[in-house]
Design a protein around this motif. Sequence first.
Motif, PDB file in Angstrom:
ATOM      1  N   ALA A 108      13.303   0.460 -28.186  1.00  0.00           N
ATOM      2  CA  ALA A 108      11.837   0.376 -28.195  1.00  0.00           C
ATOM      3  C   ALA A 108      11.367  -1.020 -28.577  1.00  0.00           C
ATOM      4  O   ALA A 108      10.420  -1.563 -27.977  1.00  0.00           O
ATOM      5  CB  ALA A 108      11.260   1.411 -29.162  1.00  0.00           C
ATOM      6  N   LEU A 109      11.994  -1.620 -29.563  1.00  0.00           N
ATOM      7  CA  LEU A 109      11.625  -2.975 -29.982  1.00  0.00           C
ATOM      8  C   LEU A 109      11.892  -3.987 -28.863  1.00  0.00           C
ATOM      9  O   LEU A 109      11.110  -4.918 -28.650  1.00  0.00           O
ATOM     10  CB  LEU A 109      12.385  -3.355 -31.254  1.00  0.00           C
ATOM     11  N   LEU A 110      12.995  -3.797 -28.163  1.00  0.00           N
ATOM     12  CA  LEU A 110      13.295  -4.677 -27.026  1.00  0.00           C
ATOM     13  C   LEU A 110      12.246  -4.503 -25.922  1.00  0.00           C
ATOM     14  O   LEU A 110      11.838  -5.478 -25.276  1.00  0.00           O
ATOM     15  CB  LEU A 110      14.689  -4.364 -26.482  1.00  0.00           C
ATOM     16  N   ALA A 111      11.784  -3.260 -25.735  1.00  0.00           N
ATOM     17  CA  ALA A 111      10.762  -3.000 -24.718  1.00  0.00           C
ATOM     18  C   ALA A 111       9.439  -3.674 -25.093  1.00  0.00           C
ATOM     19  O   ALA A 111       8.720  -4.180 -24.224  1.00  0.00           O
ATOM     20  CB  ALA A 111      10.569  -1.494 -24.549  1.00  0.00           C
ATOM     21  N   ILE A 112       9.103  -3.689 -26.391  1.00  0.00           N
ATOM     22  CA  ILE A 112       7.884  -4.363 -26.852  1.00  0.00           C
ATOM     23  C   ILE A 112       7.983  -5.866 -26.584  1.00  0.00           C
ATOM     24  O   ILE A 112       7.025  -6.499 -26.115  1.00  0.00           O
ATOM     25  CB  ILE A 112       7.651  -4.106 -28.355  1.00  0.00           C
ATOM     26  N   LEU A 113       9.148  -6.432 -26.870  1.00  0.00           N
ATOM     27  CA  LEU A 113       9.369  -7.862 -26.626  1.00  0.00           C
ATOM     28  C   LEU A 113       9.254  -8.167 -25.136  1.00  0.00           C
ATOM     29  O   LEU A 113       8.605  -9.142 -24.730  1.00  0.00           O
ATOM     30  CB  LEU A 113      10.745  -8.270 -27.152  1.00  0.00           C
ATOM     31  N   LEU A 114       9.869  -7.322 -24.297  1.00  0.00           N
ATOM     32  CA  LEU A 114       9.820  -7.517 -22.854  1.00  0.00           C
ATOM     33  C   LEU A 114       8.385  -7.419 -22.347  1.00  0.00           C
ATOM     34  O   LEU A 114       7.954  -8.226 -21.509  1.00  0.00           O
ATOM     35  CB  LEU A 114      10.687  -6.468 -22.164  1.00  0.00           C
ATOM     36  N   ARG A 115       7.623  -6.474 -22.878  1.00  0.00           N
ATOM     37  CA  ARG A 115       6.229  -6.314 -22.469  1.00  0.00           C
ATOM     38  C   ARG A 115       5.411  -7.553 -22.815  1.00  0.00           C
ATOM     39  O   ARG A 115       4.570  -8.006 -22.024  1.00  0.00           O
ATOM     40  CB  ARG A 115       5.630  -5.081 -23.133  1.00  0.00           C
ATOM     41  N   SER A 116       5.643  -8.118 -23.980  1.00  0.00           N
ATOM     42  CA  SER A 116       4.925  -9.324 -24.399  1.00  0.00           C
ATOM     43  C   SER A 116       5.223 -10.495 -23.471  1.00  0.00           C
ATOM     44  O   SER A 116       4.329 -11.258 -23.094  1.00  0.00           O
ATOM     45  CB  SER A 116       5.293  -9.692 -25.844  1.00  0.00           C
ATOM     46  N   VAL A 117       6.502 -10.619 -23.094  1.00  0.00           N
ATOM     47  CA  VAL A 117       6.905 -11.697 -22.177  1.00  0.00           C
ATOM     48  C   VAL A 117       6.246 -11.508 -20.821  1.00  0.00           C
ATOM     49  O   VAL A 117       5.715 -12.460 -20.219  1.00  0.00           O
ATOM     50  CB  VAL A 117       8.444 -11.730 -22.034  1.00  0.00           C
ATOM     51  N   LEU A 118       6.256 -10.270 -20.326  1.00  0.00           N
ATOM     52  CA  LEU A 118       5.651  -9.983 -19.021  1.00  0.00           C
ATOM     53  C   LEU A 118       4.146 -10.199 -19.037  1.00  0.00           C
ATOM     54  O   LEU A 118       3.568 -10.715 -18.066  1.00  0.00           O
ATOM     55  CB  LEU A 118       5.978  -8.550 -18.600  1.00  0.00           C
ATOM     56  N   GLN A 119       3.496  -9.814 -20.131  1.00  0.00           N
ATOM     57  CA  GLN A 119       2.045 -10.014 -20.235  1.00  0.00           C
ATOM     58  C   GLN A 119       1.695 -11.504 -20.163  1.00  0.00           C
ATOM     59  O   GLN A 119       0.702 -11.889 -19.535  1.00  0.00           O
ATOM     60  CB  GLN A 119       1.525  -9.415 -21.542  1.00  0.00           C
ATOM     61  N   ALA A 120       2.508 -12.321 -20.817  1.00  0.00           N
ATOM     62  CA  ALA A 120       2.270 -13.771 -20.783  1.00  0.00           C
ATOM     63  C   ALA A 120       2.414 -14.305 -19.361  1.00  0.00           C
ATOM     64  O   ALA A 120       1.619 -15.142 -18.910  1.00  0.00           O
ATOM     65  CB  ALA A 120       3.254 -14.469 -21.722  1.00  0.00           C
ATOM     66  N   ARG A 121       3.420 -13.806 -18.634  1.00  0.00           N
ATOM     67  CA  ARG A 121       3.630 -14.249 -17.243  1.00  0.00           C
ATOM     68  C   ARG A 121       2.479 -13.788 -16.350  1.00  0.00           C
ATOM     69  O   ARG A 121       2.026 -14.543 -15.483  1.00  0.00           O
ATOM     70  CB  ARG A 121       4.948 -13.702 -16.716  1.00  0.00           C
ATOM     71  N   TRP A 122       2.033 -12.529 -16.547  1.00  0.00           N
ATOM     72  CA  TRP A 122       0.929 -12.021 -15.737  1.00  0.00           C
ATOM     73  C   TRP A 122      -0.366 -12.796 -15.991  1.00  0.00           C
ATOM     74  O   TRP A 122      -1.112 -13.084 -15.066  1.00  0.00           O
ATOM     75  CB  TRP A 122       0.705 -10.532 -16.035  1.00  0.00           C
ATOM     76  N   ALA A 123      -0.600 -13.135 -17.254  1.00  0.00           N
ATOM     77  CA  ALA A 123      -1.794 -13.913 -17.605  1.00  0.00           C
ATOM     78  C   ALA A 123      -1.733 -15.303 -16.963  1.00  0.00           C
ATOM     79  O   ALA A 123      -2.744 -15.815 -16.452  1.00  0.00           O
ATOM     80  CB  ALA A 123      -1.910 -14.019 -19.118  1.00  0.00           C
TER      81      ALA A 123
END
Length: 387
Positions: free
Chosen positions: A365-380
Motif C-alpha cells: 500500500a505504501l508503495l502504491a501511494i508513492l507510485l500514485r504521487s509520482v504519476l500525479q506529478a507526471r500528469w500535472a
Amino acid sequence: MKRLAYIGCLGLIGIITTEFGIIGILPQVAAHYKISIDMAGMLLSAFALVIAFTGPLLTLLASGFERRRVMALSMFLFFVSCIFSAMAPPFWVLVILRILPAFLQPVYISSAIAAAVKAADKKDEHKMMAIILGGISIATVTTVPLSTWLASVLSWQSAFVMQATVSLLALVSIWWLPEMPAGEKKSYGAQLGILTRADFLMTALIAFLMISAWFSSYSYFADYLGKVKHMNEATVSKMMLLFGITGVVGNWVAGKILGRSLAVTTAIFLVGTLLIPVLLNYSGGDTILTVTVIALWGFLYAPCFLTATATMISGAPDALAFANSLAISFGNLGVSVGTAVSGMVIASQSVAVAPWVGMLFGAAALLAILLRSVLQARWAKAACVAQ
C-alpha cells in the motif's frame, strides 16, 4: 444537518456491530460447529465479498430511490439476519444469514453520507462524513467488545441478540428523519465514467491494500490474543475495548488532519502495519508492553476507513454516492482478501503469523501511494505542456 449525521452514525454502529462483532466470537463459533478457525472466518470474508462485488451496482440501482426508505430497509435486513443467527442454525444457513444484509450495507452507507454531505455547508462536508464514519470507531469501542464479553459470560448466540437490538434502535431512529428525495439522478454512464480515471483507480488500489493489511491481523484478533498472548476470553474482551477506545482517538485525529493532505495522513497511519507486527513480537509475554501495543494498534487501525473513503470521494465529487460505494466495495474486498489470505497462511502455519501477512499488504500500500504521487506529478506536468 447534524441530526442526520448522528442517526446515520447510529445505523453504521448497527452495521459494524453485525459485520465485525463476529471477530471476537470466532473461536466460540468454531468450537460450536466443530470447524477450523479459518473456516469460521468465512462468516467475515463472505460478508465482505458480497459487499465488494455487489455494492457499486446496487448503489447505482438505488440512487434514484428516496433515501430514508432505503436506509430503513437496509437496517431491517440487518435486524432480521441477527435474530435468526441467534438461533444457531446449521453453519451453511448461518453463512447465508450473514450474506443477506451485506447486499444493502454499501447502499445504506452511501445514502447516509450523500444525504449528510448534501445537507451540509461545503466547509463542513468532511465533518459530517467523519461523524457518520465515526460509527465504526464507536462500534469498535462499545458493541464489538460487548459481543465478545457476552459470548464469554453467556453464549455466542447472545452476541447476535445484542446486535439485533442495536439494529432495531437504528431502524426506529431513521423514521425520525424527514423524507430525503434522491434529487436529480445522474445517468449511469456519467457515474461509471469515474472508472476510466487512472488517479481514481490508483486510489481504489491503495484503499484495497490498506484495508487488506489491517484485516489480515484484526480478523483473527481474538484468536491471536488467546493462542499467542495466552489471554482468556474476559481479557480479550477488555483488549477489544481498549483497541476501540484508542481507535476513537485515532479517528478524531485523522479527521482533524485529513484536510491538510490526504496522502500524508493515509501514509502516517499505514506505517502502523509495518510497526505493529514488530512490536507485538518484541512484547513477547510482557503484559504491560502487549497492552501498550494493542492501544497503539487501535489508534493506527481505526482511521483506515475514513482516509480511504475521503480519498476516493475527493477523486470523484461529481459522482458522490457511486464513488462512496466503490470506496466501501474496495474496502470490503480488502477485508475479504486480507481475512482469506491470512486464514490460508494460518491454516498452514499458525495464527502468530497473521500480523506479518498484514505487513506485506501494508508495504504494498505504501508503495502504491508513492507510485500514485509520482504519476500525479507526471500528469500535472503533461497537462501544463498541453496548455
